[in-house]
Design a protein around this motif. Structure first.
Motif, PDB file in Angstrom:
ATOM      1  N   ILE A  15       0.852  -1.190   0.000  1.00 50.35           N
ATOM      2  CA  ILE A  15       0.000   0.000   0.000  1.00 50.35           C
ATOM      3  C   ILE A  15       0.890   1.243   0.000  1.00 50.35           C
ATOM      4  N   ALA A  16       0.691   2.105  -0.989  1.00 48.97           N
ATOM      5  CA  ALA A  16       1.459   3.341  -1.042  1.00 48.97           C
ATOM      6  C   ALA A  16       1.029   4.277   0.078  1.00 48.97           C
ATOM      7  N   SER A  17       1.994   5.007   0.630  1.00 46.14           N
ATOM      8  CA  SER A  17       1.652   5.976   1.669  1.00 46.14           C
ATOM      9  C   SER A  17       0.775   7.083   1.108  1.00 46.14           C
ATOM     10  N   VAL A  18       1.097   7.504  -0.109  1.00 53.15           N
ATOM     11  CA  VAL A  18       0.332   8.567  -0.768  1.00 53.15           C
ATOM     12  C   VAL A  18      -0.084   8.050  -2.140  1.00 53.15           C
ATOM     13  N   ASN A  19      -1.375   8.041  -2.394  1.00 50.75           N
ATOM     14  CA  ASN A  19      -1.890   7.557  -3.669  1.00 50.75           C
ATOM     15  C   ASN A  19      -2.435   8.731  -4.470  1.00 50.75           C
ATOM     16  N   ILE A  20      -2.030   8.819  -5.737  1.00 46.73           N
ATOM     17  CA  ILE A  20      -2.461   9.894  -6.626  1.00 46.73           C
ATOM     18  C   ILE A  20      -3.295   9.307  -7.757  1.00 46.73           C
ATOM     19  N   GLU A  21      -4.421   9.934  -8.026  1.00 48.19           N
ATOM     20  CA  GLU A  21      -5.307   9.449  -9.090  1.00 48.19           C
ATOM     21  C   GLU A  21      -5.965  10.637  -9.794  1.00 48.19           C
ATOM     22  N   PRO A  22      -5.800  10.771 -11.105  1.00 40.50           N
ATOM     23  CA  PRO A  22      -4.995   9.927 -11.992  1.00 40.50           C
ATOM     24  C   PRO A  22      -3.535  10.373 -11.993  1.00 40.50           C
ATOM     25  N   ARG A  23      -2.668   9.464 -12.388  1.00 46.15           N
ATOM     26  CA  ARG A  23      -1.256   9.809 -12.507  1.00 46.15           C
ATOM     27  C   ARG A  23      -1.012  10.656 -13.756  1.00 46.15           C
ATOM     28  N   ASN A  24      -1.859  10.470 -14.776  1.00 47.56           N
ATOM     29  CA  ASN A  24      -1.762  11.285 -15.977  1.00 47.56           C
ATOM     30  C   ASN A  24      -3.110  11.959 -16.202  1.00 47.56           C
ATOM     31  N   LEU A  25      -3.153  13.260 -16.002  1.00 51.27           N
ATOM     32  CA  LEU A  25      -4.368  14.032 -16.238  1.00 51.27           C
ATOM     33  C   LEU A  25      -4.352  14.465 -17.701  1.00 51.27           C
ATOM     34  N   ASN A  26      -5.234  13.868 -18.501  1.00 56.31           N
ATOM     35  CA  ASN A  26      -5.262  14.119 -19.941  1.00 56.31           C
ATOM     36  C   ASN A  26      -6.498  14.951 -20.282  1.00 56.31           C
ATOM     37  N   PHE A  27      -6.265  16.160 -20.778  1.00 53.57           N
ATOM     38  CA  PHE A  27      -7.377  17.013 -21.174  1.00 53.57           C
ATOM     39  C   PHE A  27      -7.938  16.629 -22.548  1.00 53.57           C
ATOM     40  N   GLY A  28      -7.259  15.726 -23.223  1.00 55.08           N
ATOM     41  CA  GLY A  28      -7.750  15.277 -24.523  1.00 55.08           C
ATOM     42  C   GLY A  28      -7.631  16.364 -25.582  1.00 55.08           C
ATOM     43  N   ARG A  29      -8.583  16.367 -26.513  1.00 55.74           N
ATOM     44  CA  ARG A  29      -8.578  17.343 -27.606  1.00 55.74           C
ATOM     45  C   ARG A  29      -9.247  18.637 -27.147  1.00 55.74           C
ATOM     46  N   VAL A  30      -8.515  19.716 -27.225  1.00 64.01           N
ATOM     47  CA  VAL A  30      -9.037  21.035 -26.868  1.00 64.01           C
ATOM     48  C   VAL A  30      -9.323  21.774 -28.165  1.00 64.01           C
ATOM     49  N   ILE A  31     -10.594  22.119 -28.410  1.00 62.78           N
ATOM     50  CA  ILE A  31     -10.982  22.681 -29.704  1.00 62.78           C
ATOM     51  C   ILE A  31     -11.438  24.131 -29.608  1.00 62.78           C
ATOM     52  N   ASP A  32     -11.236  24.788 -28.455  1.00 63.88           N
ATOM     53  CA  ASP A  32     -11.571  26.205 -28.333  1.00 63.88           C
ATOM     54  C   ASP A  32     -10.578  26.864 -27.386  1.00 63.88           C
ATOM     55  N   ASP A  33     -10.740  28.168 -27.185  1.00 59.38           N
ATOM     56  CA  ASP A  33      -9.811  28.924 -26.347  1.00 59.38           C
ATOM     57  C   ASP A  33     -10.296  29.078 -24.914  1.00 59.38           C
ATOM     58  N   LYS A  34     -11.319  28.334 -24.529  1.00 58.80           N
ATOM     59  CA  LYS A  34     -11.798  28.423 -23.158  1.00 58.80           C
ATOM     60  C   LYS A  34     -10.790  27.769 -22.207  1.00 58.80           C
ATOM     61  N   PRO A  35     -10.641  28.305 -20.992  1.00 59.54           N
ATOM     62  CA  PRO A  35      -9.722  27.684 -20.024  1.00 59.54           C
ATOM     63  C   PRO A  35     -10.142  26.248 -19.716  1.00 59.54           C
ATOM     64  N   VAL A  36      -9.173  25.363 -19.651  1.00 62.68           N
ATOM     65  CA  VAL A  36      -9.441  23.968 -19.298  1.00 62.68           C
ATOM     66  C   VAL A  36      -8.967  23.720 -17.878  1.00 62.68           C
ATOM     67  N   SER A  37      -9.658  22.839 -17.187  1.00 65.02           N
ATOM     68  CA  SER A  37      -9.330  22.572 -15.791  1.00 65.02           C
ATOM     69  C   SER A  37      -9.631  21.120 -15.461  1.00 65.02           C
ATOM     70  N   GLY A  38      -8.849  20.558 -14.567  1.00 65.65           N
ATOM     71  CA  GLY A  38      -9.048  19.189 -14.113  1.00 65.65           C
ATOM     72  C   GLY A  38      -8.522  19.017 -12.697  1.00 65.65           C
TER      73      GLY A  38
END
Length: 264
Positions: A15-38
């Motif tokens: 068991i990891a002391s600190v677990n991070i999820e997700p390890r890779n935050l993928n915003f995918g395809r961004v098709i406009d100029d609006k701010p993206v957040s995750g």
């Protein structure tokens, strides 16, 4: 004596002391100029609490800013990742380093990625060639150009940097083209040059793609890749054996017969 060895198996879960999820935050395809957040969740193992997230470092803070929120102090956190400014078309990534107050659970790595779509979607976005020292050797390659933020467009022409290189444009459908580049020399002539795609898009009449010519490192003599040989001594179909490694015969030859002892 009837069983001189007995195998014992030990199993468990680390068991990891600190677990991070997700390890890779993928915003995918961004098709406009609006701010993206995750959001990336950080959960501390119950038996190791409390562990506090002290800070987060981003390798691209101008593109991906971070903010740490304590949902349950010492137990659960959220890292809010935001691209506050419009990103340039293309692939973007950053590495996040999560720091805690526990030396054994510090420097935890996560990544953020985003593919920002421009006026058009072009694949690939650069023309990769492998340099060859063989005189006159050429290569061919396909490009696909499809609608991105601009939904209606026409390719007027494709201008190559060298006269010998030809470009054939084939419509695959509405606002979807295939471009075949032929006779591209592999002697390094195209290194640093650009392919120009001319369109009818008012604010983007020309799109330039770079040529990248790479040279494979020399292979040391005798450093051939091993080839698996079947039980009959033949190389499986589709695998070429180096000339200096002959295929062994199906049946090993008989050992030479020693000469008869001289008569006294």
């Amino acid at each position: 004596p009837a069983q001189p060895l007995y195998r014992l198996t030990l199993t468990g879960t680390a068991i990891a002391s600190v677990n991070i999820e997700p390890r890779n935050l993928n915003f995918g395809r961004v098709i406009d100029d609006k701010p993206v957040s995750g959001t990336i969740s950080v959960l501390i193992d119950e038996k190791r609490r409390p562990i506090h997230v002290t800070s987060v470092e981003s390798t691209a803070p101008d593109q991906f800013a971070t903010e740490v929120k304590a949902i349950e102090d010492g137990a659960k956190y959220e890292i809010v990742v935001t691209a506050p400014q419009p990103l340039e078309p293309g692939f973007h990534s950053a590495r996040l380093t999560v720091h805690t107050d526990n030396p054994k659970a510090d420097n935890i790595i996560a990544t953020v990625t985003a593919q920002v779509v421009g006026d058009l979607e072009i694949s690939p976005q650069q023309i990769m060639l492998r340099r060859s020292d063989k005189a006159g050797e050429t290569s061919s390659q396909y490009l696909r150009i499809a609608a991105g933020r601009v939904k209606e467009f026409t390719i007027k022409s494709v201008v190559t940097p060298v006269d010998s290189v030809t470009a054939e444009i084939t419509p695959r459908g509405k606002n979807d083209y295939l471009v075949r580049l032929s006779n591209m020399p592999l002697d390094g002539t195209l290194e640093g040059k650009e392919l120009v795609i001319q369109t009818d898009i008012p604010n983007h009449p020309e799109i330039k793609l770079p040529f990248v010519v790479s040279k494979m490192p020399a292979v040391p003599a005798g450093a051939n890749r091993p080839v698996r040989v079947g039980p009959t001594g033949q190389v499986p179909t589709g695998i070429r054996r180096p000339a200096e490694q002959p295929v062994p015969p199906a049946t090993p030859p008989a050992p030479p017969v020693p000469p008869a002892a001289p008569a006294n």
